[in-house]
Design an enzyme around this catalytic site. Sequence first.
Site, PDB file in Angstrom:
ATOM      1  N   CYS A   1       0.821  -1.224   0.000  1.00 34.36           N
ATOM      2  CA  CYS A   1       0.000   0.000   0.000  1.00 34.36           C
ATOM      3  C   CYS A   1       0.850   1.267   0.000  1.00 34.36           C
ATOM      4  CB  CYS A   1      -0.900   0.052   1.225  1.00 34.36           C
ATOM      5  SG  CYS A   1      -2.228  -1.160   1.232  1.00 34.36           S
TER       6      CYS A   1
ATOM      7  N   CYS B   1       9.416  16.315  38.660  1.00 33.72           N
ATOM      8  CA  CYS B   1      10.750  16.103  38.086  1.00 33.72           C
ATOM      9  C   CYS B   1      10.934  16.904  36.803  1.00 33.72           C
ATOM     10  CB  CYS B   1      10.955  14.622  37.757  1.00 33.72           C
ATOM     11  SG  CYS B   1      11.343  13.626  39.187  1.00 33.72           S
TER      12      CYS B   1
ATOM     13  N   CYS C   1       8.590   5.397  34.792  1.00 33.94           N
ATOM     14  CA  CYS C   1       8.460   6.599  35.626  1.00 33.94           C
ATOM     15  C   CYS C   1       7.419   6.377  36.717  1.00 33.94           C
ATOM     16  CB  CYS C   1       8.039   7.798  34.778  1.00 33.94           C
ATOM     17  SG  CYS C   1       9.408   8.622  33.962  1.00 33.94           S
TER      18      CYS C   1
END
Lengths: 106, 296
Positions: B114, B215, B257
Amino acid sequence: MTQPRIRVPSQARKGEVIEIKTLISHPMETGHRRDTQGQLIPRHIIHTFTCTYNGAEVFRADWHPAVAANPYLAFYTVATESGRLNFQWIDDDGTVYTAEAEITVV
Amino acid sequence: MLSAECAAEEFSRGAGGDQTVGWNRGLHGHERRFPWLVAIMSIGIGCAGAGLLTVDEHSRYLVDGRRSGYTYLSEENQRLQDDDFANPGLLWVERGRELWRQADGAAATSCASCHGDAADSMRGVRTRYPRFDPTLGKLINLEQQINRCRAERMQAPPYPSESEVLLAMTTFIGTQSRGLPIDVRIDGPAQPFFEAGKAFFYQRRGQLDMACAHCHEQYTEQRLRGDVISQGQTNGFPVYRFTWQTLGSVHRMFEWCNTSVRAEPYPQGSDEYINIELYMAWRGRGLPVETPAIRR
């Protein structure tokens, strides 16, 4: 995933010092880690690397568990004659990964 | 987990560092204590002979105060990322290149059937994801679009989350946009998802009761143990992360995290993570796509 990548100059002057770079995909499992169940994950590393130049060994390295995953190795050899460089990585499980490259020395 | 414990300690003391963060930080401490280490690293990594980057070249990684993770790397690691041979992320790019042409599924089609040459058809695609999808009525990311193509066009089973094949395809498609600026849409139908992602960013979570923003906004560029906290930009993902010793997606990073602040992570591909992925992409708008980047 274990098709190694190598880089060798296609052409070099006779007596020239050439740099060869290799990179291979491998987990390099140390054998010291434990899984979530506390079981030791078995060691699985590539323990030997060799490079032959027209059949003569020009470089060999013994690897140990501290080598990082997906080891990258660069080394030097002297271009002596046209021919073929063969590379071998030998796995703990007996598998041998190979690669080769042609070099023309003028 | 260890880093999370130290994170708490670091924050309770207050982050009153007075060091300057410069481009060449990182190396100097090692130079003093381990001169031999620097020598070895130079042999191992610096052998490409690449010159040091100038400040001008760095500026593409710094857009209106938005600072790519690249600028927090040591020079050696920057060279590693820039060297298309030594960068281990290229292993996945190569694998993706093979998969691109490989026919699969009941329809026996490949991506290339495609989309043709990925260098043309996939250029710029990575910069626009996640995007709103009208049929599904929600956001989808690049991984989900790949699996949708597999289901609808190829009639093939989806690539499992975080599998080598999915990472390879995402990285291969992503790298076609290398250097192009991140440009996600947050208006129109995408807006509620963007707002949800933004709320997620500022929401405290986990036993450490910390939000992403602590942070990556409030304490950015200050020290967390031996490291400098980055802005958490996502323009390099999927990244080859030394901590993981492998390549990982941005959702793996979110999981990491979340676990680090001792929160229960959401599953990869969950709506929560897709929303925060959009918000994070917008935070890094204009930064160049670096896929596959090197990160610590």
